[in-house]
Design an enzyme around this catalytic site. Structure first.
Site, mmCIF file in Angstrom:
data_model
loop_
_atom_site.group_PDB
_atom_site.id
_atom_site.type_symbol
_atom_site.label_atom_id
_atom_site.label_comp_id
_atom_site.label_asym_id
_atom_site.label_seq_id
_atom_site.Cartn_x
_atom_site.Cartn_y
_atom_site.Cartn_z
ATOM 1 N N GLU A 121 7.419 -21.879 7.396
ATOM 2 C CA GLU A 121 7.985 -21.025 8.445
ATOM 3 C C GLU A 121 9.029 -21.733 9.289
ATOM 4 O O GLU A 121 9.701 -21.114 10.109
ATOM 5 C CB GLU A 121 6.870 -20.532 9.371
ATOM 6 C CG GLU A 121 6.294 -21.602 10.280
ATOM 7 C CD GLU A 121 5.225 -21.068 11.213
ATOM 8 O OE1 GLU A 121 5.402 -21.229 12.425
ATOM 9 O OE2 GLU A 121 4.236 -20.497 10.731
ATOM 10 N N GLU A 181 0.807 -1.218 0.000
ATOM 11 C CA GLU A 181 0.000 0.000 0.000
ATOM 12 C C GLU A 181 0.844 1.275 0.000
ATOM 13 O O GLU A 181 0.310 2.371 -0.185
ATOM 14 C CB GLU A 181 -0.940 -0.008 1.209
ATOM 15 C CG GLU A 181 -2.037 -1.065 1.080
ATOM 16 C CD GLU A 181 -2.940 -1.146 2.291
ATOM 17 O OE1 GLU A 181 -2.550 -0.635 3.365
ATOM 18 O OE2 GLU A 181 -4.025 -1.723 2.174
#
Length: 310
Positions: free
Chosen positions: A121, A90
């Protein structure tokens, strides 16, 4: 780590505890269930408030890094990784910065944004490799995001960042976390046990989003990407943003829509320049020179242009 060892480690985490206030959630009517969730959410902002000094220290480091050509890099797994990628993505339309200035890395790559690849992960090496692949330098800042504070991918990334000499930041929702022990700055909003035990996409995820909002917004303010509380560096890349650009020029200068559109046309939709042209009567070339002389800070450029512009 063995399964027994992992269970023991998880048992020590605040974010994995059972919440005594929601033990009967499966018996509640819908409205009461939602009220319980909302009640728990109300405490998230207060948890973030307690770590504002650490957030401020991080913002100052980020602004300094940007001024020196450095980058802000988020890295995480699962929900934490997705929130980092969201905040990074953004920044270009909001602040007209290149997509390489704020980067979001997620364990498992961009496929993990829409598909659960939680096993990705578990490797510290992958975290280090992800940073090596983008050419991490000592000018950069790495923010490792992990609600648990123990995600191997993030630990590996932060350790690699320390070796390179980059500034390291740990964002976790558990006190005294493994990533906090590694990082130069530890941001640890303690939101407590989740409504749904272990579902850290809820309060922990909300806290992470609030912190990242602060990091990017405040650091962009510090480098001149705003004027008053207006997004004067937004990139007008679609019809909505073109309309928003015109409205920002009108709000900053009290001009008409027609005047705002004319100024934006002259400046190729550069909102800062359009405001400066409208307020000072400069032509676009003069306004660009004045803005560059003010280091990109619109307020400084307006003040230096003299009383007629005020």
């Amino acid at each position: 780590m063995s399964e027994k060892g992992l269970i023991t480690e998880l048992e020590r985490l605040v974010s994995e505890e059972r919440n005594p206030r929601t033990m009967d959630m499966d018996l509640l009517p819908t409205v009461e269930l939602l009220r319980r969730i909302n009640d728990e959410d109300k405490g998230v902002a207060y948890a973030v408030e307690k770590v504002i000094p650490e957030i401020a220290a991080c913002v100052d480091r980020i602004a300094d890094a940007f001024a020196k050509g450095g980058r802000l890099i988020y890295m995480g797994a699962g929900t934490s990784g997705r929130i980092g990628v969201l905040d990074a993505s953004e920044c270009p339309p909001t602040f007209r910065v290149p997509p390489t200035m704020v980067i979001g890395l997620i364990a498992g790559g961009y496929d993990a944004l829409t598909k659960a690849t939680e096993g990705a992960e578990d490797s510290q090496a992958r975290g280090a490799e992800a940073l090596a692949e983008i050419g991490l330098t000592d000018k950069d800042i790495v923010v490792g995001i992990a609600a648990s504070g123990r995600t191997p991918y993030v630990i590996g990334g932060l350790n690699h960042a320390r070796k390179v000499g980059a500034t390291t930041v740990a964002l976790s929702c558990n006190p005294h976390s493994a990533i906090a022990a590694i990082a130069d700055i530890a941001i640890s909003p303690i939101v407590g046990p989740e409504v749904l035990t272990g579902s850290t996409r809820m309060k922990a995820g909300t806290a992470e989003k609030l912190v990242l909002n602060m990091l990017t917004t405040a650091s962009m303010v510090k480098i001149g990407k705003t004027y008053q509380n207006l997004m004067v560096d937004l990139k007008a890349s679609n019809r909505k943003l073109v309309a928003r650009a015109a409205r920002i020029v009108m709000q900053a200068t009290d001009c008409t829509l027609e005047e705002a559109e004319a100024a934006l046309a002259q400046t190729h939709n550069d909102v800062k320049l359009a405001i400066l042209v409208t307020m000072t009567g400069m032509n676009p070339a003069e306004a660009r020179f004045a803005l560059e002389g003010a280091g990109g800070f619109l307020r400084k450029a307006i003040e230096h242009s003299g009383p007629a512009a005020m």
